[in-house]
Write a protein that holds these residues in place. Structure first.
Motif, short mmCIF file in Angstrom:
data_model
loop_
_atom_site.label_atom_id
_atom_site.label_comp_id
_atom_site.label_asym_id
_atom_site.label_seq_id
_atom_site.Cartn_x
_atom_site.Cartn_y
_atom_site.Cartn_z
N SER A 1 0.83 -1.20 0.00
CA SER A 1 0.00 0.00 0.00
C SER A 1 0.86 1.25 0.00
O SER A 1 0.53 2.25 -0.62
CB SER A 1 -0.92 0.02 1.23
OG SER A 1 -1.89 -0.97 1.10
N ARG B 1 -2.97 4.09 -1.65
CA ARG B 1 -4.13 4.16 -2.54
C ARG B 1 -4.35 2.86 -3.31
O ARG B 1 -3.45 2.05 -3.42
CB ARG B 1 -3.93 5.29 -3.54
CG ARG B 1 -3.82 6.65 -2.89
CD ARG B 1 -3.57 7.71 -3.96
NE ARG B 1 -3.60 9.03 -3.39
CZ ARG B 1 -2.53 9.68 -2.95
NH1 ARG B 1 -1.35 9.12 -3.05
NH2 ARG B 1 -2.64 10.88 -2.45
N LYS B 2 -5.55 2.72 -3.87
CA LYS B 2 -5.85 1.60 -4.76
C LYS B 2 -5.07 1.77 -6.05
O LYS B 2 -5.05 2.85 -6.63
CB LYS B 2 -7.33 1.56 -5.08
CG LYS B 2 -8.20 1.27 -3.91
CD LYS B 2 -9.66 1.38 -4.32
CE LYS B 2 -10.52 1.44 -3.09
NZ LYS B 2 -11.85 1.97 -3.38
N VAL C 1 -4.86 1.27 -9.83
CA VAL C 1 -5.77 1.04 -10.94
C VAL C 1 -4.97 1.10 -12.24
O VAL C 1 -4.46 2.16 -12.60
CB VAL C 1 -6.91 2.07 -10.95
CG1 VAL C 1 -7.86 1.80 -12.11
CG2 VAL C 1 -7.66 2.06 -9.62
N VAL D 1 -9.78 8.44 -12.24
CA VAL D 1 -9.21 7.55 -11.23
C VAL D 1 -8.17 8.29 -10.40
O VAL D 1 -8.17 8.22 -9.17
CB VAL D 1 -8.59 6.29 -11.89
CG1 VAL D 1 -7.70 5.53 -10.92
CG2 VAL D 1 -9.68 5.39 -12.46
N GLU E 1 -9.48 10.72 -7.71
CA GLU E 1 -10.07 10.17 -6.49
C GLU E 1 -9.02 10.08 -5.39
O GLU E 1 -7.91 9.64 -5.63
CB GLU E 1 -10.67 8.78 -6.77
CG GLU E 1 -11.82 8.78 -7.73
CD GLU E 1 -13.02 9.56 -7.21
OE1 GLU E 1 -13.33 9.46 -6.00
OE2 GLU E 1 -13.63 10.28 -8.02
N ASP F 1 -8.62 8.06 -2.94
CA ASP F 1 -8.15 6.74 -2.51
C ASP F 1 -7.58 5.91 -3.65
O ASP F 1 -7.32 4.73 -3.49
CB ASP F 1 -9.28 5.97 -1.82
CG ASP F 1 -10.40 5.61 -2.77
OD1 ASP F 1 -10.51 6.22 -3.86
OD2 ASP F 1 -11.19 4.70 -2.44
N SER F 2 -7.36 6.51 -4.83
CA SER F 2 -6.90 5.74 -5.99
C SER F 2 -5.63 6.32 -6.60
O SER F 2 -5.34 7.51 -6.46
CB SER F 2 -7.99 5.71 -7.07
OG SER F 2 -9.14 5.07 -6.57
N ALA G 1 -3.73 6.12 -10.40
CA ALA G 1 -3.86 5.69 -11.80
C ALA G 1 -2.50 5.30 -12.35
O ALA G 1 -1.55 6.08 -12.29
CB ALA G 1 -4.46 6.82 -12.64
N ASP H 1 -5.46 -3.38 -7.90
CA ASP H 1 -6.78 -3.37 -7.28
C ASP H 1 -7.89 -3.34 -8.32
O ASP H 1 -8.98 -3.84 -8.07
CB ASP H 1 -6.91 -2.18 -6.33
CG ASP H 1 -5.92 -2.29 -5.18
OD1 ASP H 1 -6.08 -3.21 -4.36
OD2 ASP H 1 -4.97 -1.48 -5.11
N ALA H 2 -7.60 -2.73 -9.44
CA ALA H 2 -8.58 -2.69 -10.54
C ALA H 2 -7.84 -2.66 -11.86
O ALA H 2 -6.83 -1.98 -12.01
CB ALA H 2 -9.49 -1.48 -10.41
N SER I 1 -5.31 -8.18 -4.03
CA SER I 1 -6.06 -7.00 -3.60
C SER I 1 -7.13 -7.41 -2.61
O SER I 1 -7.77 -8.45 -2.78
CB SER I 1 -6.71 -6.32 -4.81
OG SER I 1 -7.59 -5.30 -4.36
#
Length: 165
Positions: A18, A24-25, A27, A44, A47, A49-50, A52, A108-109, A161
């Motif tokens: 992390s 952050r997530k 992506v 993305v 945000e 919490d994300s 990119a 995470d994505a 994740s």
């Protein structure tokens, strides 16, 4: 005691992973240097919490996209994957996803946005005439098999994740 040690070790690994994205997530957006992919990366990265992670086959165009996103989007969080990710090149896919694994340890994505379209004059610059059969072959190799390869290579990273997408 052994279970507690394993849980503690897993928590330490998760905390370290992390930290690499600032908590952050992560992506991963393919085909993110222009169009819809760029706008997805903009949203993305905006945000809180994300994070990119932009990927594309042309790193110069990707760098221009990142510069533009940083200039035009307040508090944008993201970066360019420093390896080309070309859906028609299995080796580039392997190297790109291995870099993501080494740097972040997880995804995470995954947003599979990259694709080719023959009605676009930007495909590989200006392209020579291709027969329908050649167009169909390139389209299937890229849009189906290339996307499948990215997804399959990302699955182990998505499984790491806490909430994969």
């Amino acid at each position: 005691a052994r279970t507690l040690a394993l849980l503690s070790c897993a928590a330490s690994v998760a905390d370290a992973l992390s930290a690499s994205a600032g908590g952050r997530k992560v992506v991963l957006v393919t085909g993110a240097n222009r169009g819809i992919g760029r706008e997805i990366a903009r949203r993305v990265g905006y945000e809180r919490d994300s994070f990119a992670l932009l990927s594309c086959r042309d790193l110069d165009l990707g760098g221009e996209a990142v510069d533009d996103l940083r200039r035009t989007t307040p508090r944008w969080n993201g970066e360019l994957l420093p390896r080309p990710l070309d859906l028609d090149d299995r080796e580039s896919i392997r190297q790109a996803i291995e870099w993501v694994e080494h740097e972040y340890g997880r995804v995470d994505a995954l947003i599979n946005n990259a694709a080719v379209r023959f009605s676009s004059p930007t495909l590989y610059g200006r392209v020579e005439h291709k027969t329908f059969e050649e167009q169909a072959d390139i389209t299937m190799r890229t849009n189906y098999f290339g996307t499948l390869e990215v997804t399959e290579r990302c699955l182990p990273l998505l499984e790491r994740s806490p909430s994969p997408r």
